[in-house]
Design a protein around this motif. Structure first.
Motif, PDB file in Angstrom:
ATOM      1  N   THR A 113       0.832  -1.203   0.000  1.00 43.78           N
ATOM      2  CA  THR A 113       0.000   0.000   0.000  1.00 43.78           C
ATOM      3  C   THR A 113       0.868   1.255   0.000  1.00 43.78           C
ATOM      4  OG1 THR A 113      -0.103   0.243   2.397  1.00 43.78           O
ATOM      5  CG2 THR A 113      -1.730  -1.237   1.359  1.00 43.78           C
ATOM      6  N   LEU A 114       0.232   2.385  -0.236  1.00 39.74           N
ATOM      7  CA  LEU A 114       0.952   3.667  -0.236  1.00 39.74           C
ATOM      8  C   LEU A 114       1.667   3.918   1.093  1.00 39.74           C
ATOM      9  CD1 LEU A 114       1.702   6.457  -1.385  1.00 39.74           C
ATOM     10  CD2 LEU A 114      -0.611   7.225  -0.800  1.00 39.74           C
ATOM     11  N   PRO A 115       0.985   3.866   2.247  1.00 36.75           N
ATOM     12  CA  PRO A 115       1.723   4.083   3.499  1.00 36.75           C
ATOM     13  C   PRO A 115       2.757   2.998   3.774  1.00 36.75           C
ATOM     14  CG  PRO A 115      -0.557   3.448   3.937  1.00 36.75           C
ATOM     15  CD  PRO A 115      -0.469   3.735   2.478  1.00 36.75           C
ATOM     16  N   GLN A 116       2.482   1.779   3.325  1.00 36.32           N
ATOM     17  CA  GLN A 116       3.427   0.683   3.524  1.00 36.32           C
ATOM     18  C   GLN A 116       4.718   0.925   2.732  1.00 36.32           C
ATOM     19  OE1 GLN A 116       1.799  -3.064   2.321  1.00 36.32           O
ATOM     20  NE2 GLN A 116       3.449  -4.286   3.204  1.00 36.32           N
ATOM     21  N   LEU A 117       4.582   1.510   1.545  1.00 34.93           N
ATOM     22  CA  LEU A 117       5.765   1.853   0.754  1.00 34.93           C
ATOM     23  C   LEU A 117       6.687   2.784   1.535  1.00 34.93           C
ATOM     24  CD1 LEU A 117       7.353   1.885  -1.975  1.00 34.93           C
ATOM     25  CD2 LEU A 117       5.935   3.861  -2.611  1.00 34.93           C
ATOM     26  N   PHE A 118       6.096   3.776   2.173  1.00 34.58           N
ATOM     27  CA  PHE A 118       6.902   4.706   2.974  1.00 34.58           C
ATOM     28  C   PHE A 118       7.497   4.001   4.193  1.00 34.58           C
ATOM     29  CE2 PHE A 118       4.817   7.678   0.266  1.00 34.58           C
ATOM     30  CZ  PHE A 118       5.653   8.786   0.223  1.00 34.58           C
ATOM     31  N   LYS A 119       6.693   3.184   4.845  1.00 38.18           N
ATOM     32  CA  LYS A 119       7.185   2.418   5.994  1.00 38.18           C
ATOM     33  C   LYS A 119       8.365   1.534   5.599  1.00 38.18           C
ATOM     34  CE  LYS A 119       5.647  -1.226   9.146  1.00 38.18           C
ATOM     35  NZ  LYS A 119       4.614  -2.272   9.295  1.00 38.18           N
TER      36      LYS A 119
END
Length: 474
Positions: A113-119
């Motif tokens: 997911t988008l936030p997971q990419l950043f994480k």
């Protein structure tokens, strides 16, 4: 050869400088933060979008710090399908999420997911409030259909709007609170409401993590029904002054039955009750806007504005009486169109783009701006060319769909037209010319002078829904 090599090296330096000059903050070593603001059920009734009645001073000032997209569209005008699409970068026919119960990982277990990419790229990824789907108001204070893999930290505030639920007035008592025209003007302060608590928790995270890169997702519940806010926001909107949308006699005569979500029109409410509901909707917009203001002020106070991208979006639009329709789940403009504002440090400020863009474009945009490789196919298109030049050449249309029982309505929006087919055209076709008819009062689908336009848009529609050509995607 040496001279030629030096020439190309110099030229490369110039081109790099031009790019960095567009977004000066890209030149700095410090990573961009992302403040990702989601608003539930917010339409474009905002000052910056031209509504002079609604008070939204903080979203208006955010628009002055970035690019406002005037033709931005949801992929599915219902909370969970829309959010699942945006946050995975996949269209609804790929996620197969068309309702409010199924978690997207049932169908896409390995998607990043988008936030997971950043994480995954050493960002502190935090969520406060509603980002993935929650039932409102039933699941306020819980994780709802959240995705634990996406976050380093999660907070689920619950305010007095939830605890005082029995005091809410329901104008449509045969409908549950999450899908009713229901409201309450409360005593007390902003900080006692769920959205006020969300703002406070988000500011706490910004303060604690100001020295490390963060992706902070802040999901406000209002103006989703029930429309609950402190009394002072209701006082800003005298009920007898609330303007109702324009309606014309026999408006629905040329509209397919499948296009209608609200039956009978306005659920039978008279004008007085409609004004009462709309007043409450607007009051909660202004209340939510005040919480957005707190976030912006905190960002400035913490000196984070110079390296923080801000994105403000709504999961879909919202009908407030147009064509007798209320809420979402329709393919009319007011339901499909969403507010979208993106502010990039050192980027374009106070400009509007009239290009057709989609919520699914947000994922690739943020990945590119922050230099992250998604390592998976994304179905949207990065908006960075429009962030540099809002009037840049752009030929991508926007696609929105909805499900009615066992059939789908699928719509394509170009800068001039909206074209919609219900059940592949078997249950009706619509064509509206927004250049001459922004209220979508005249369905031109059967007008002989628009035969070529209908054929062209029908092909464009099919191009946008390749999965729908298969039986399981119907």
């Amino acid at each position: 050869m040496i001279k030629l090599t030096k020439h190309y090296a110099f030229l490369g330096t110039i081109l790099l400088a031009v790019w960095i000059g567009t977004f000066p903050a890209l030149a700095q070593k410090k990573k961009f933060n992302v403040l990702f603001i989601a608003v539930d059920d917010l339409n474009n009734d905002l000052g910056t979008y031209g509504n002079t009645f609604v008070k939204s001073p903080n979203i208006d000032r955010l628009a002055k710090r970035g690019v406002r997209f005037d033709k931005a569209y949801t992929q599915f005008p219902l909370c969970s399908p829309s959010r699942s699409s945006l946050l995975t970068g996949q269209r609804p026919d790929m996620t197969k999420i068309y309702e409010l119960q199924t978690h997207f990982r049932k169908n896409l277990p390995d998607i990043v997911t988008l936030p997971q990419l950043f994480k995954n790229n050493n960002y502190y990824s935090a969520r406060v409030g509603k980002i993935f789907h929650y039932g409102v108001p039933s699941q306020i204070g819980t994780d709802g259909l959240d995705d634990p893999e996406s976050w380093s930290y999660r907070v689920n505030p619950k305010g007095r709007d939830k605890t005082e639920e029995p005091l809410i007035k329901n104008l449509t008592p045969d409908r549950g609170l999450g899908s009713a025209l229901a409201w309450r003007a409360t005593e007390g302060t902003d900080d006692e409401q769920t959205d006020g608590l969300i703002a406070s928790e988000a500011i706490k995270i910004m303060t604690e993590k100001k020295n490390e890169p963060f992706f902070l997702a802040v999901g406000f519940f209002r103006p989703h029904t029930p429309y609950v806010a402190p009394q002072k926001y209701f006082d800003m909107y005298p009920v007898d002054k609330v303007p109702l949308p324009k309606e014309i006699p026999n408006d629905l005569d040329d509209v397919p039955e499948a296009a209608l979500f609200t039956k009978p029109p306005h659920w039978g409410l008279d004008e007085a009750k409609r004004r009462e509901a709309l007043r409450a909707y607007y009051a909660t917009i202004t209340f939510m806007d005040a919480q957005v203001g707190k976030l912006i002020d905190a960002l400035d106070k913490l000196k984070l504005a110079e390296n923080t991208i801000i994105v403000l979006w709504s999961d879909h639009g919202y009908n407030v009486g147009q064509h007798g329709q209320w809420m979402k789940q329709s393919l009319f403009e007011n339901s499909a169109r969403v507010p979208l504002i993106i502010s990039v440090p050192g980027g374009t400020k106070g400009k509007a783009s009239g290009r057709t863009v989609e919520l699914v474009d947000i994922f690739p945009t943020l990945a590119e701006l922050c230099g992250l490789d998604p390592k998976q196919n994304l179905q949207g298109k990065s908006l960075t060319p429009l962030l540099k030049n809002p009037a840049a050449i752009w030929d991508k249309p926007a696609y929105t769909q909805v499900r009615r029982g066992q059939i789908f309505g699928r719509s394509v929006r170009t800068e001039r037209f909206r074209y919609t087919e219900w059940d592949g055209g078997n249950a009706g076709v619509e064509l509206y010319d927004h250049q001459k008819d922004p209220g979508e009062f005249t369905n031109l689908a059967k007008d002989n002078s628009f035969v070529i336009t209908v054929n062209e848009l029908a092909l464009l529609l099919k191009k946008g829904y390749p999965e729908a050509q298969h039986p399981e995607g119907k």
